[in-house]
Design a protein around this motif. Structure first.
Motif, short mmCIF file in Angstrom:
data_model
loop_
_atom_site.label_atom_id
_atom_site.label_comp_id
_atom_site.label_asym_id
_atom_site.label_seq_id
_atom_site.Cartn_x
_atom_site.Cartn_y
_atom_site.Cartn_z
N LEU A 191 2.41 9.34 9.38
CA LEU A 191 3.18 8.12 9.17
C LEU A 191 4.47 8.49 8.45
CD1 LEU A 191 0.28 5.85 7.84
CD2 LEU A 191 1.17 5.94 10.18
N ILE A 241 3.04 11.06 5.46
CA ILE A 241 1.65 11.32 5.06
C ILE A 241 0.78 11.39 6.31
CG2 ILE A 241 1.83 10.23 2.79
CD1 ILE A 241 0.45 7.74 4.00
N ARG A 242 -0.41 11.95 6.13
CA ARG A 242 -1.40 11.94 7.22
C ARG A 242 -2.07 10.58 7.25
NH1 ARG A 242 -1.53 16.49 9.78
NH2 ARG A 242 -0.90 18.35 8.64
N ASP A 243 -2.20 10.01 8.46
CA ASP A 243 -2.90 8.72 8.61
C ASP A 243 -4.37 8.91 8.24
OD1 ASP A 243 -2.22 5.92 10.41
OD2 ASP A 243 -4.31 6.38 9.96
N ILE A 244 -4.93 7.96 7.50
CA ILE A 244 -6.30 8.06 7.02
C ILE A 244 -7.31 7.91 8.17
CG2 ILE A 244 -6.77 5.60 6.52
CD1 ILE A 244 -7.77 6.52 3.75
N ASN A 245 -6.87 7.33 9.28
CA ASN A 245 -7.75 7.08 10.43
C ASN A 245 -7.07 7.62 11.70
OD1 ASN A 245 -9.75 6.06 12.10
ND2 ASN A 245 -8.88 4.00 12.16
N HIS A 260 -1.61 12.91 13.48
CA HIS A 260 -1.25 11.49 13.33
C HIS A 260 -0.67 11.32 11.93
CE1 HIS A 260 -2.50 6.96 13.73
NE2 HIS A 260 -1.23 7.11 13.40
N HIS A 317 6.71 1.48 9.18
CA HIS A 317 6.36 2.90 9.23
C HIS A 317 6.35 3.34 10.68
CE1 HIS A 317 2.85 0.29 9.15
NE2 HIS A 317 2.28 1.12 9.98
N ILE A 372 -2.07 5.60 -5.36
CA ILE A 372 -3.16 5.75 -4.40
C ILE A 372 -2.96 7.12 -3.76
CG2 ILE A 372 -4.04 4.94 -2.16
CD1 ILE A 372 -3.39 2.11 -3.04
N LEU A 378 0.84 -1.21 0.00
CA LEU A 378 0.00 0.00 0.00
C LEU A 378 0.88 1.25 0.00
CD1 LEU A 378 -2.68 1.55 0.48
CD2 LEU A 378 -2.30 1.20 2.93
N PHE A 379 1.91 1.26 0.84
CA PHE A 379 2.72 2.47 0.97
C PHE A 379 3.60 2.70 -0.26
CE2 PHE A 379 2.31 1.97 5.84
CZ PHE A 379 1.10 2.65 5.82
N ILE A 402 1.31 4.38 -2.60
CA ILE A 402 1.14 5.79 -2.24
C ILE A 402 2.38 6.58 -2.67
CG2 ILE A 402 1.04 7.37 -0.27
CD1 ILE A 402 -0.94 5.39 1.04
N GLY A 416 -0.02 -5.07 16.56
CA GLY A 416 -1.06 -4.27 15.91
C GLY A 416 -0.71 -3.84 14.49
N GLU A 417 0.33 -4.48 13.92
CA GLU A 417 0.72 -4.12 12.54
C GLU A 417 -0.36 -4.56 11.55
OE1 GLU A 417 4.49 -5.99 11.18
OE2 GLU A 417 3.32 -6.47 9.41
N THR A 418 -0.75 -3.63 10.67
CA THR A 418 -1.72 -3.98 9.62
C THR A 418 -1.14 -3.80 8.22
OG1 THR A 418 -2.67 -1.74 9.64
CG2 THR A 418 -3.71 -3.39 11.07
N VAL A 419 -0.10 -3.02 8.07
CA VAL A 419 0.52 -2.83 6.76
C VAL A 419 1.97 -3.34 6.85
CG1 VAL A 419 1.18 -1.17 4.97
CG2 VAL A 419 -0.92 -0.81 6.27
P1 AMP Z 1 -0.15 -0.25 11.38
O1 AMP Z 1 -1.47 -0.74 11.89
O2 AMP Z 1 0.84 0.10 12.45
O3 AMP Z 1 0.41 -1.20 10.34
O4 AMP Z 1 -0.45 1.13 10.68
C1 AMP Z 1 -1.03 1.25 9.43
C2 AMP Z 1 -1.67 2.61 9.40
O5 AMP Z 1 -1.91 2.94 8.05
C3 AMP Z 1 -3.01 2.69 10.13
O6 AMP Z 1 -2.92 3.68 11.16
C4 AMP Z 1 -3.99 3.10 9.04
O7 AMP Z 1 -4.99 3.98 9.50
C5 AMP Z 1 -3.07 3.73 8.02
N1 AMP Z 1 -3.58 3.69 6.65
C6 AMP Z 1 -4.16 2.66 6.00
N2 AMP Z 1 -4.46 2.99 4.73
C7 AMP Z 1 -4.05 4.28 4.57
C8 AMP Z 1 -4.09 5.21 3.49
N3 AMP Z 1 -4.60 4.88 2.29
N4 AMP Z 1 -3.60 6.45 3.69
C9 AMP Z 1 -3.09 6.81 4.89
N5 AMP Z 1 -3.01 5.97 5.95
C10 AMP Z 1 -3.49 4.73 5.80
#
Ligand code: AMP
Length: 115
Positions: free
Chosen positions: A42, A30-34, A40, A101, A16, A7-8, A11, A94-97
């Motif tokens: 990244l 970048i600014r976090d989307i959430n 916040h 980062h 994206i 994803l990154f 971006i 808690g890693e999702t991507v």
């Molecule tokens: P992590 O959960 O530590 O892997 O962080 C991933 C972060 O990426 C989360 O805080 C998401 O809100 C953020 N994120 C996911 N998709 C996007 C996006 N398209 N643009 C900006 N931030 C994003």
């Protein structure tokens, strides 16, 4: 076959959209989307390092650059009351991507310990 872009990486390549705050040859911010705080951001290396747990000595300069950049951005945004840097690693972290980062959180008091 080459590894699919994260994803990154998409971006970074403007495939994206995201709100860029800073960019240089090594990283971008970048600014976090959430957002979880008024600020916040990244801080993301352009070259993919999956996570801290898989980093190698060759990554040392890049990892250092991420922290120096986070400090510079925090100063520019005048987060004078403080801020927090977070790197989530793996499922329990808690890693999702899966592209390392640094979260830069500020603008409100942050609880400790984290959840
Ligand atoms: P992590 O959960 O530590 O892997 O962080 C991933 C972060 O990426 C989360 O805080 C998401 O809100 C953020 N994120 C996911 N998709 C996007 C996006 N398209 N643009 C900006 N931030 C994003």
């Amino acid at each position: 076959m080459s590894t699919p872009k994260t994803l990154f990486q998409k971006i970074a390549d403007r495939e994206i959209p995201a709100e860029f705050v800073y960019e240089d040859e090594i990283c971008f911010v970048i600014r976090d989307i959430n957002p979880q705080a008024p600020t916040h951001l990244l801080v993301i290396p352009k070259r993919r390092i999956p996570r801290v747990g898989e980093s190698t000595p060759e990554d040392a300069a890049t990892l250092g650059h991420l922290l120096v950049t986070a400090g510079k951005i925090a100063r520019e945004l005048q987060l004078t009351e403080g801020f927090r840097l977070v790197i989530n690693n793996g499922p329990h972290g808690g890693e999702t991507v899966p592209h390392l980062h640094v979260h830069l959180l500020g603008g409100r008091p942050l609880a400790w310990p984290p959840g």
